[in-house]
Scaffold this active site. Sequence first.
Site, PDB file in Angstrom:
ATOM      1  N   GLU A   1       0.834  -1.203   0.000  1.00 24.48           N
ATOM      2  CA  GLU A   1       0.000   0.000   0.000  1.00 24.48           C
ATOM      3  C   GLU A   1       0.867   1.250   0.000  1.00 24.48           C
ATOM      4  O   GLU A   1       1.977   1.243   0.545  1.00 24.48           O
ATOM      5  CB  GLU A   1      -0.920   0.066   1.229  1.00 24.48           C
ATOM      6  CG  GLU A   1      -2.310  -0.477   1.004  1.00 24.48           C
ATOM      7  CD  GLU A   1      -2.402  -1.960   1.279  1.00 24.48           C
ATOM      8  OE1 GLU A   1      -3.420  -2.564   0.905  1.00 24.48           O
ATOM      9  OE2 GLU A   1      -1.442  -2.511   1.839  1.00 24.48           O
ATOM     10  N   THR A   2       0.334   2.286  -0.615  1.00 23.86           N
ATOM     11  CA  THR A   2       0.885   3.634  -0.483  1.00 23.86           C
ATOM     12  C   THR A   2      -0.194   4.503   0.148  1.00 23.86           C
ATOM     13  O   THR A   2      -1.348   4.479  -0.288  1.00 23.86           O
ATOM     14  CB  THR A   2       1.305   4.206  -1.841  1.00 23.86           C
ATOM     15  OG1 THR A   2       2.353   3.389  -2.382  1.00 23.86           O
ATOM     16  CG2 THR A   2       1.817   5.630  -1.699  1.00 23.86           C
TER      17      THR A   2
END
Length: 269
Positions: free
Chosen positions: A44-45
């Site tokens: 994830e970012t």
Amino acid sequence: MRIRIVDAFTDRPFAGNPAGVLLLDGFPEDDWLQNLAMEVNQAETAFAHRLAEGGEADWALRWFTPLAEVAMCGHATLATAHVLHSTGAHEGPMRFATRSGVLVATPREDGSVTLDFPTAPLTPVEVPDGVAQALGAEPLTAFDTGPNVGDLLLELADEKTVHALTPDLKALGAHSARGIIATARAEDPTRGYDFVSRCFFPNIGIDEDPVTGSAHTALAPFWSERLGRAELTGLQASRRSGRVRTELRGGRTLLSGRAVTVIEGELIA
């Protein structure tokens, strides 16, 4: 803009779960956010921007995998809180406005961060046809984890079985919205953890997630009921590995862990 890679749910680099963290003045177009998450290419970012004072939250927060936006992410929230606290951008507890409601992160004196997340509702279901073959092990029980988590939780016979899993990821993806949480009781609790898990999310481009905070909002109520304690520690037995301390408080679950900033750079796109 500064962009960082932070290893979450660990106290050392190159372990736990890495997340990209980017602090913005506001959210750009979704396509830009998705393209950057694809470029960062972590599980994830996280993208966050400060909100006006006096509201129910201090920061707006969104999470993207390389393929899609997700409704909840524990490790990227922990990573964001770590960045805000370690850089002095925010002091004390921080409230994040997210697709899963307002989530609170509280830095602790020992260097850890505690996340306050909604407890996943567990609904017993029949073990789907074909899931044992796809996973490579016969589940004892199966539970739906609700819309925020979106996984199928599968209890396996023992810790050794969880460690040995080599699933058929393409076949596994047909059995839940996001993926599969495989879990078992710890073989030896004196090692410092009460249960073990692994998480496979092929539907969102993550074959195996290293350490999954959101999954522990389902694992906490599952194991607290069986072990008779509200406070537990889970080991996520991926190659990178990581530990999540959990505390069940009814409709809320507290998730605690540490984080380490490994990379910091300048975003020029």
